[in-house]
Design a protein around this motif. Structure first.
Motif, PDB file in Angstrom:
ATOM      1  N   ILE A 222      -9.431   4.392  16.946  1.00 42.69           N
ATOM      2  CA  ILE A 222     -10.139   3.151  16.346  1.00 42.69           C
ATOM      3  C   ILE A 222      -9.884   3.168  14.890  1.00 42.69           C
ATOM      4  CG2 ILE A 222     -12.281   2.283  15.945  1.00 42.69           C
ATOM      5  CD1 ILE A 222     -11.839   2.209  18.720  1.00 42.69           C
ATOM      6  N   MET A 223      -9.690   1.975  14.342  1.00 40.08           N
ATOM      7  CA  MET A 223      -9.716   1.594  12.927  1.00 40.08           C
ATOM      8  C   MET A 223     -11.090   2.130  12.199  1.00 40.08           C
ATOM      9  SD  MET A 223      -7.075   2.006  11.579  1.00 40.08           S
ATOM     10  CE  MET A 223      -5.503   2.003  11.459  1.00 40.08           C
ATOM     11  N   PRO A 224     -11.322   2.436  11.173  1.00 36.74           N
ATOM     12  CA  PRO A 224     -10.277   3.139  10.107  1.00 36.74           C
ATOM     13  C   PRO A 224      -9.807   4.741  10.518  1.00 36.74           C
ATOM     14  CG  PRO A 224     -12.444   3.242   9.364  1.00 36.74           C
ATOM     15  CD  PRO A 224     -12.816   2.647  10.807  1.00 36.74           C
ATOM     16  N   PHE A 225      -9.931   5.061  11.618  1.00 34.81           N
ATOM     17  CA  PHE A 225      -9.593   6.377  12.021  1.00 34.81           C
ATOM     18  C   PHE A 225      -8.395   6.447  12.839  1.00 34.81           C
ATOM     19  CE2 PHE A 225     -14.528   6.469  12.021  1.00 34.81           C
ATOM     20  CZ  PHE A 225     -14.430   6.881  10.578  1.00 34.81           C
ATOM     21  N   GLY A 226      -7.457   5.500  12.640  1.00 31.34           N
ATOM     22  CA  GLY A 226      -6.368   5.652  13.727  1.00 31.34           C
ATOM     23  C   GLY A 226      -4.868   5.956  12.834  1.00 31.34           C
ATOM     24  N   TYR A 288      -5.401  -5.552  14.105  1.00 30.21           N
ATOM     25  CA  TYR A 288      -4.831  -4.850  12.755  1.00 30.21           C
ATOM     26  C   TYR A 288      -3.507  -4.264  13.393  1.00 30.21           C
ATOM     27  CZ  TYR A 288      -3.826  -0.803   9.857  1.00 30.21           C
ATOM     28  OH  TYR A 288      -3.358   0.083   8.940  1.00 30.21           O
ATOM     29  N   GLY A 289      -3.725  -3.649  14.619  1.00 30.51           N
ATOM     30  CA  GLY A 289      -2.486  -2.859  15.239  1.00 30.51           C
ATOM     31  C   GLY A 289      -1.228  -3.693  15.408  1.00 30.51           C
ATOM     32  N   SER A 290      -1.412  -4.968  16.034  1.00 35.11           N
ATOM     33  CA  SER A 290      -0.464  -5.853  16.307  1.00 35.11           C
ATOM     34  C   SER A 290       0.173  -6.364  15.267  1.00 35.11           C
ATOM     35  CB  SER A 290      -1.109  -7.006  17.088  1.00 35.11           C
ATOM     36  OG  SER A 290      -1.607  -6.563  18.471  1.00 35.11           O
TER      37      SER A 290
ATOM     38  N   ALA B 611      -9.377  -1.041   6.683  1.00 35.49           N
ATOM     39  CA  ALA B 611      -8.986   0.060   7.145  1.00 35.49           C
ATOM     40  C   ALA B 611      -8.438   1.251   6.249  1.00 35.49           C
ATOM     41  CB  ALA B 611      -7.898  -0.193   8.337  1.00 35.49           C
ATOM     42  N   GLU B 612      -8.053   0.823   5.181  1.00 36.27           N
ATOM     43  CA  GLU B 612      -7.417   1.744   4.325  1.00 36.27           C
ATOM     44  C   GLU B 612      -7.766   1.922   2.882  1.00 36.27           C
ATOM     45  OE1 GLU B 612      -2.972   0.996   4.509  1.00 36.27           O
ATOM     46  OE2 GLU B 612      -3.270   1.163   6.726  1.00 36.27           O
ATOM     47  N   LYS B 613      -8.099   0.866   2.353  1.00 30.89           N
ATOM     48  CA  LYS B 613      -8.438   0.545   1.128  1.00 30.89           C
ATOM     49  C   LYS B 613     -10.128   1.034   0.969  1.00 30.89           C
ATOM     50  CE  LYS B 613      -4.866  -0.105  -1.169  1.00 30.89           C
ATOM     51  NZ  LYS B 613      -3.756  -1.287  -0.634  1.00 30.89           N
ATOM     52  N   LEU B 614     -10.858   0.204   1.686  1.00 26.21           N
ATOM     53  CA  LEU B 614     -12.254   0.259   1.435  1.00 26.21           C
ATOM     54  C   LEU B 614     -12.741   1.797   1.960  1.00 26.21           C
ATOM     55  CD1 LEU B 614     -14.480  -1.647   1.053  1.00 26.21           C
ATOM     56  CD2 LEU B 614     -14.874  -1.982   3.308  1.00 26.21           C
ATOM     57  N   PRO B 615     -12.140   2.598   2.896  1.00 28.46           N
ATOM     58  CA  PRO B 615     -12.434   3.897   3.100  1.00 28.46           C
ATOM     59  C   PRO B 615     -12.205   4.453   2.017  1.00 28.46           C
ATOM     60  CG  PRO B 615     -11.538   3.238   4.984  1.00 28.46           C
ATOM     61  CD  PRO B 615     -11.359   2.063   3.985  1.00 28.46           C
ATOM     62  N   ALA B 616     -11.089   4.390   1.367  1.00 27.90           N
ATOM     63  CA  ALA B 616     -10.530   5.306   0.268  1.00 27.90           C
ATOM     64  C   ALA B 616     -11.511   5.296  -0.967  1.00 27.90           C
ATOM     65  CB  ALA B 616      -9.102   4.972  -0.248  1.00 27.90           C
ATOM     66  N   LEU B 617     -12.164   3.819  -1.100  1.00 30.18           N
ATOM     67  CA  LEU B 617     -12.752   3.597  -2.194  1.00 30.18           C
ATOM     68  C   LEU B 617     -14.287   4.345  -1.996  1.00 30.18           C
ATOM     69  CD1 LEU B 617     -12.395   1.694  -4.477  1.00 30.18           C
ATOM     70  CD2 LEU B 617     -14.136  -0.183  -3.267  1.00 30.18           C
ATOM     71  N   ILE B 618     -14.683   3.941  -0.859  1.00 28.18           N
ATOM     72  CA  ILE B 618     -15.829   4.660  -0.674  1.00 28.18           C
ATOM     73  C   ILE B 618     -15.865   6.060  -0.848  1.00 28.18           C
ATOM     74  CG2 ILE B 618     -17.610   5.095   1.490  1.00 28.18           C
ATOM     75  CD1 ILE B 618     -16.887   2.420   2.485  1.00 28.18           C
ATOM     76  N   TYR B 619     -14.874   6.936  -0.303  1.00 27.33           N
ATOM     77  CA  TYR B 619     -14.618   8.131  -0.179  1.00 27.33           C
ATOM     78  C   TYR B 619     -14.704   8.718  -1.680  1.00 27.33           C
ATOM     79  CZ  TYR B 619     -11.709  12.485  -1.032  1.00 27.33           C
ATOM     80  OH  TYR B 619     -11.336  13.430  -1.481  1.00 27.33           O
ATOM     81  N   LYS B 620     -14.030   7.894  -2.679  1.00 26.11           N
ATOM     82  CA  LYS B 620     -13.821   8.277  -4.071  1.00 26.11           C
ATOM     83  C   LYS B 620     -15.308   8.189  -4.631  1.00 26.11           C
ATOM     84  CE  LYS B 620      -9.795   6.831  -6.005  1.00 26.11           C
ATOM     85  NZ  LYS B 620      -8.959   5.777  -6.327  1.00 26.11           N
ATOM     86  N   ARG B 621     -16.053   7.072  -4.171  1.00 29.58           N
ATOM     87  CA  ARG B 621     -17.213   6.975  -4.805  1.00 29.58           C
ATOM     88  C   ARG B 621     -18.132   7.992  -4.388  1.00 29.58           C
ATOM     89  NH1 ARG B 621     -15.802   4.725  -8.154  1.00 29.58           N
ATOM     90  NH2 ARG B 621     -15.893   2.514  -8.795  1.00 29.58           N
TER      91      ARG B 621
END
Lengths: 487, 705
Positions: A222-226, A288-290, B611-621
């Protein structure tokens, strides 16, 4: 039928895998025969258990009155166990050709066999605790498979894989403890186990459900853990094809289904904010995946993205929290497994025999690799959802569940399904087009030397094609099984 | 499994035929390679004979099914549980006619393709997938359950991809991509609509659908009515996409010029009709008396009609003109069908007109595209400027093309006239029935109808003039070499004969054909309606007037075309100019940028962000906060140590040596190493887990205390 036999298919492959380490000097041929025999024996035992056993129980270790390490065979477990143990021998057969030049085959088969035991353990676990144990074991035994190539990126992918998996399991652990406190029992019961203690704490329980869902969702990509799934595409093809399209990731989806329907109970969760948030996450992951798959030109990674998307179909069906949703979810679990394994294996054949892996390298290759690409096309059609292939049925069932639900969030999810189906058509059919209709007669490099793989690869590939077609034409037994055996 | 088993064979024989063809010819069939003399086993002729055999045998099965039908006293066939819902076929009037028309189309097309392709490449693929398309098309026309329709519809869409992409040229692949995209989107949207319909009505069987829909209309619950309309709209979208309805007509003008001509005839003649079949079902069975739905279809029909005609007038490519003409003609048919729910009880004329128009259009397009095939296979050009005057000295081809061209323009004594007049009559009838704004609209619509008819005449005359009348610019070689073979001529003569036959014998046969076609599911023309059809005065002054107006418009437009869309060279030759503004291409202008640029861009950027940028941002904070906390704590401890050093331990102080030096250097090294690990998202997640576990312990403490 003695009850201890339930533990047999779980521990036998693990034991057999361990034995392989004990005989490092074993010849390739001998080892192949041994592993294949083990998987066949396992298949037979599983079949026997399923045909004979109504609902069998077996307690192995009793820690406290609540914490028991136990197995049971119920409808859902049967379903998953059959799927996995049927596909295993075929994948093994495929791997014998794919891995023929590999230098570390002993290690590979050790962990490959152990994975079978761990997955069956998840399928047959009676309660949350036992499932959790096998869940962790599964993460650990597949970890060496991911970094099998031992290239720097494979090692990196392996570590990421491990951290993701363990992190996710930590969330699941929290969920387990909470259930231990608020539930009557940890044993899976259709309709939920929450008891008296739960009343008054609903909002906290819903929150815990959500974090447990996300924790288990790490395995279901599941995103964001995929992201781990994409990185893990460096693994050898049998691993990517079987474990990262069927066994491991479907174990995540399976655990989510257990969590929703057998622990919390669909009625408890239906209509809560957690349901809508889960739906949103799934819908997002589907798109997202597609979308990423359309952009990706590396065929293996493209299929990995596609897997991310399709797993969310399964989870989306589950979070609809209705019998129809579960039917759709389980149908897609099977149909996707069958079709995707065929797709991965065809691309694996392409990589292994002809050393091509990018979309732009395969102009006209379908005319030479007839059997492989015919299979790719058919499995692809199944995945897109063209009638009367398997994938059509599952999408049909999912849409049916969406309409049955009738809510706006469900319809939005349904729309995402349709858009994603279109994107699926784009990313699979462009490959098919490249393979069969080379533009302006331009053929790929080394076109003359292109050839089909050997029978060991073709048999598993075509098995999945045949299953896709047969399940598509006669899907009633499958749906009946879900209806009467599980719900 | 019950009913007339022959129907099963009717539908599945072409599939089996495709398999047999592959078995019989597959082995000896390797593509020709000019450099390789060892590959001798190449028998295209055997392949054609085989395909032709399959089609002829199919014709025999259809005849047998027709004869056998009355014996078993049923014209339906049901296959239980296959594909879940079972398959259900019927073989009544309309379906019989369309099965016959399809068979004729495939027969003619195959006859021509022998000469057209010669020893081309990938013929095996073309013929086998063609046969599968054939079977699927029959499946669509014979289906009496929308689920069955859908299944065969999809098979047809996918299999016919091979038709469009056959030449494997870049343009062909692009067009094929468009074709497939339209088919897939249409299919999925239709599926959604069908499932909603199933939920509302509880059935997809055509024979029960009418009743179920009527009940819903009678009950008049706004919610379910709305759902019914949404379902209807989605299904219309799906079928309309295949039919070439505006704004989904984009695939037609692209696909036809690049597909081989025999395939174009099928795509335009039969495959679009399968879409029309669906619209017909919607208008007849479900929305039989719904004004809103009928009106929508009429409006879409009118727009399609005008768009197609305009595109055709401006086009300078033989097959592209024919393709645009198909779009326009589909508009005529849709208008006729849309009138059916509007007229309700009085819809006899409009309905029979639409049905007849379908058959006619199939025949015309067969003739015209096969003529185009006869031109193309001799000079391999399609641009009007390059085939100018090609047919000047080919009398047979000239006459055949003329029959097709005049037929499609609705000139009296050919079959096109009859259908066009019937729809026109229907429209006039509705003008009399309606009042107010609707009446004004339909009066305007009548003129649009007549002018579009005129445009048809104009662009067909333009084609005829260019290919068969204009003086050739260059020598084309001897006539004998340019004449198509006997088989090809036979293939064109058959439908051309039917056009003339149905036109001249209109009074005699048309009524009968239409009444026969009126048998559709449970419906049939009743006595009164039969009387109306028999009492028609097709060649009355009133009706001829409509045609005359159309043709007059046509002549005017043709003159305008010669004036503004052509240029006369100094040596007396005409040059056809492509004056259609390039940017006015709805596909390039809207669809492609939207679907291939904007949507993916939006999805992707949102996806990557979430899915990629936001978690990274949160993580950085989080990391920043955590390190700030850690610094605070460690600073506090450090200050304590310092304080104690200065006060309590002051007497024992050895030197101002750093007691923690070793530890510090160790930690500094670790910190560097740590940064590598800590820069990953997964590590952040692990940290969150720790936090959660602490929370958990606290919760447990609360619970147990």
């Amino acid at each position: 039928m003695p009850t201890f036999l339930i533990a047999f298919p779980v521990f036998f492959p693990i034991f057999a895998g361990a034995l392989l380490i004990a005989f490092p000097g074993m010849k390739r041929r001998t080892r192949n025969i041994c592993t294949f025999t083990v998987s066949i024996i396992n298949l037979v035992v599983v079949m026997l258990l399923i045909i004979n056993g109504m609902t069998m129980d077996m307690e192995m270790i009793r820690f406290t009155s609540q914490l028991v390490f136990a197995f049971r065979i119920d409808g859902l477990g049967k379903f998953f166990a059959i799927l996995v143990s049927v596909l295993w021998p075929f994948s093994l057969l495929y791997s014998y050709e794919y891995m023929e030049d590999d230098s570390r085959q002993g290690t590979f088969y050790t962990f490959f066999m152990m994975t079978l035991g761990a997955v069956l353990g998840i399928a047959f676990a009676r309660d949350f605790f036992s499932m959790y144990v096998f869940y962790e074991i599964l993460s650990l035994v597949t970890f060496p498979l991911v970094m099998h190539e031992m290239s720097p990126e494979a090692v990196k992918a392996g570590w990421h894989y491990l951290v993701y998996m363990l992190g996710g399991a930590a969330f699941a652990f929290i969920g387990m403890v909470i259930i231990l406190i608020y539930g009557d029992t940890l044993t899976f019961t259709y309709g939920g186990v929450l008891g008296q203690a739960a009343s008054g704490n609903e909002s906290m329980l819903v929150f815990v459900f959500f974090i447990t869902f996300m924790g288990l969702g790490v395995k279901a990509a599941i995103m964001p853990f995929g992201k781990w799934l994409i990185e893990a595409a460096v693994a050898p093809m049998p691993v990517t094809g079987l474990l990262h399209a069927v066994a491991v990731v479907k174990a995540g989806a399976f655990a989510i289904i257990r969590l929703i329907y057998y622990v919390y109970g669909a009625d408890f969760l239906k209509g809560s904010w957690a349901q809508y948030l889960c739906m949103a996450v799934c819908a997002f992951t589907i798109l997202y995946g597609s979308t990423m798959a359309v952009k990706e030109l590396h065929l293996k990674r493209r299929l990995a993205y596609s897997t991310i998307s399709n797993l969310s179909y399964v989870v989306f069906g589950a979070v609809l929290m209705s019998p129809a949703g579960m039917t759709g979810s389980l149908t897609h679990l099977v149909m996707h497994a069958v079709a995707k394994i065929g797709l991965f294996f065809s691309i694996g054949a392409l990589m292994h025999t002809n050393h091509k892996v990018y979309q732009y390298e395969i102009d006209g290759i379908g005319k030479k690799m007839k059997w492989t690409f015919a299979a790719f096309t058919l499995c692809g059609m199944s995945l897109i959802g063209i009638p009367q292939f398997g994938g059509f049925i599952s999408k049909f069932r999912l849409l049916d569940a969406v309409i049955d639900d009738g809510g706006i969030p469900a319809y939005i999810g349904g729309m995402c399904l349709i858009i994603s189906a279109l994107l699926t058509a784009v990313y699979l059919l462009t490959t098919v087009q490249k393979a069969y209709f080379p533009a302006d007669g331009h053929l790929c490099d080394g076109y003359d030397k292109v050839r089909d793989p050997g029978w060991k690869m073709l048999v598993p590939i075509w098995f999945s094609v045949i299953m896709s077609v047969v399940l598509g034409l006669a899907w009633q037994p499958l749906v009946d099984f879900i209806k009467w055996g599980i719900l | 499994m019950k009913g007339n088993i022959l129907l099963l064979i009717v539908v599945f024989w072409p599939f089996m035929g495709a398999f047999f063809t592959w078995l019989m010819c597959g082995r000896s069939f390797t593509a020709p390679d000019e450099n390789d003399n060892t590959r001798k086993c190449y028998y295209p002729s055997r392949l054609y004979m085989m395909t032709l055999g399959v089609v002829i045998f199919e014709a025999m099965i259809i005849i047998a099914a027709l004869l056998y039908g009355p014996v078993v006293n049923t014209d339906a066939f049901e296959l239980h549980r296959i594909c879940g819902f079972g398959l259900y076929f019927r073989f009544d009037g309309f379906r019989v006619v369309y099965a016959c028309v399809s068979t004729l189309m495939w027969f003619s097309s195959t006859l021509v393709s022998g000469e057209y392709f010669g020893k081309g490449k990938d013929l095996m693929r073309y013929q086998t997938l063609g046969l599968i398309t054939y079977g699927a098309t029959l499946g669509v026309f014979l289906s009496a359950d929308l689920y069955t329709t859908f299944i065969f519809f999809e098979i047809m869409s996918i299999a016919s991809y091979a038709y469009v992409a056959h030449t494997e040229k870049a343009a062909a692949l692009r067009a094929a991509g468009t074709y497939l995209a339209v088919a897939v989107i249409g299919g999925l949207v239709m599926l959604m609509g069908l499932m909603m319909l199933y939920r509302i009505c509880g059935t997809l069987r055509l024979e029960y659908l009418k009743e179920a829909a009527e009940e819903i209309f009678k009950a008049g619950v706004p919610g379910s009515l709305k759902e019914l309309y949404v379902a209807g709209g989605l299904i219309l979208f799906g079928f309309g996409a295949k039919a070439g309805m505006f704004p989904l007509h984009i695939w037609l003008p692209k696909a036809h010029p690049v597909a081989p001509a025999p395939a174009s005839a099928l795509l335009s003649g039969v495959l679009t009709k399968s879409g029309i079949f669906g619209v017909l079902v919607l208008c007849l069975e479900i929305f039989g008396e719904s004004f809103g739905f009928g009106f929508t279809v009429v409006v879409l029909g009118l727009i399609t009609m005008v768009t197609g005609a305009l595109l055709a007038v401006f086009s300078t490519d033989l097959k592209r003109t024919l393709a645009c003409s198909s779009v326009s003609q589909i508009g005529f048919i849709l208008t006729g069908i849309g009138l059916v729910p509007l007229l309700a009880e009085e819809s006899t004329l409009a309905l029979s007109g639409a049905l007849l128009y379908m058959v006619n259009h199939s025949l015309f397009k067969l003739v015209l595209f096969l003529c185009a095939a006869a031109v193309y296979m001799k000079c391999h050009k399609l641009d009007l400027n390059e085939i100018q005057g090609f047919g000047r000295d080919l009398p047979v081809l000239k006459i055949l093309f003329l029959i097709g061209a005049l037929g499609i323009s609705g000139v009296p004594l050919l079959s096109g006239y009859v259908a066009k007049t019937l729809i026109h009559e229907g429209m006039v009838e509705y003008i009399h029935m309606s009042s107010g704004g609707i009446r004004t609209f339909f009066k305007a619509a009548e003129w649009v109808y007549l002018i579009s008819g005129g445009m048809t005449f104009a662009y067909m005359t333009k084609l005829f003039w260019a290919v068969f009348v204009d003086k050739p610019k260059k020598e084309y070689g001897p006539v004998a070499e340019r004449t198509a073979g006997r088989a090809a001529h036979l293939a064109i003569v058959l439908p051309a004969f039917l056009i003339v036959f149905l036109g001249i014998g209109a009074k005699l046969y048309v009524g009968k054909v239409v009444i026969f076609m009126g048998h559709f599911n449970t419906a049939a023309f009743d006595h009164e309606q039969t009387e109306i059809l028999h009492g028609l005065h097709l060649f009355s002054l009133e009706n001829l007037k409509g045609s005359a107006i159309s043709i007059a418009f046509g002549i005017v437009i043709f003159v305008l075309i010669r004036k503004f869309l052509c240029r006369k060279e100094a040596d007396g030759h005409m040059v056809y100019l492509d004056r259609w503004p390039k940017f006015l291409d709805i596909e390039e202008l809207i669809y492609r940028p939207l679907l291939l640029k904007l949507f993916p861009f939006l999805f992707r950027s949102v996806g990557v962000f979430v899915a990629e940028k936001l978690p990274a941002l949160i993580y950085k904070r989080l990391m920043a906060a955590a390190s700030a906390c850690a610094k605070c704590v460690s600073g506090f401890v450090q200050s304590l140590v310092d304080l104690s050093d200065r006060t309590v331990f002051a007497p024992f102080r050895v030197k101002k040596a750093d007691r923690f030096k070793e530890t510090r250097t160790f930690l500094a090294g670790e910190e560097k190493r740590f940064k590598v690990i800590s820069a990953t998202l997964s590590y952040g997640m692990l940290l969150i887990c720790f936090g959660l576990i602490f929370t958990l312990i606290y919760l447990l403490y609360l619970l147990f205390s």
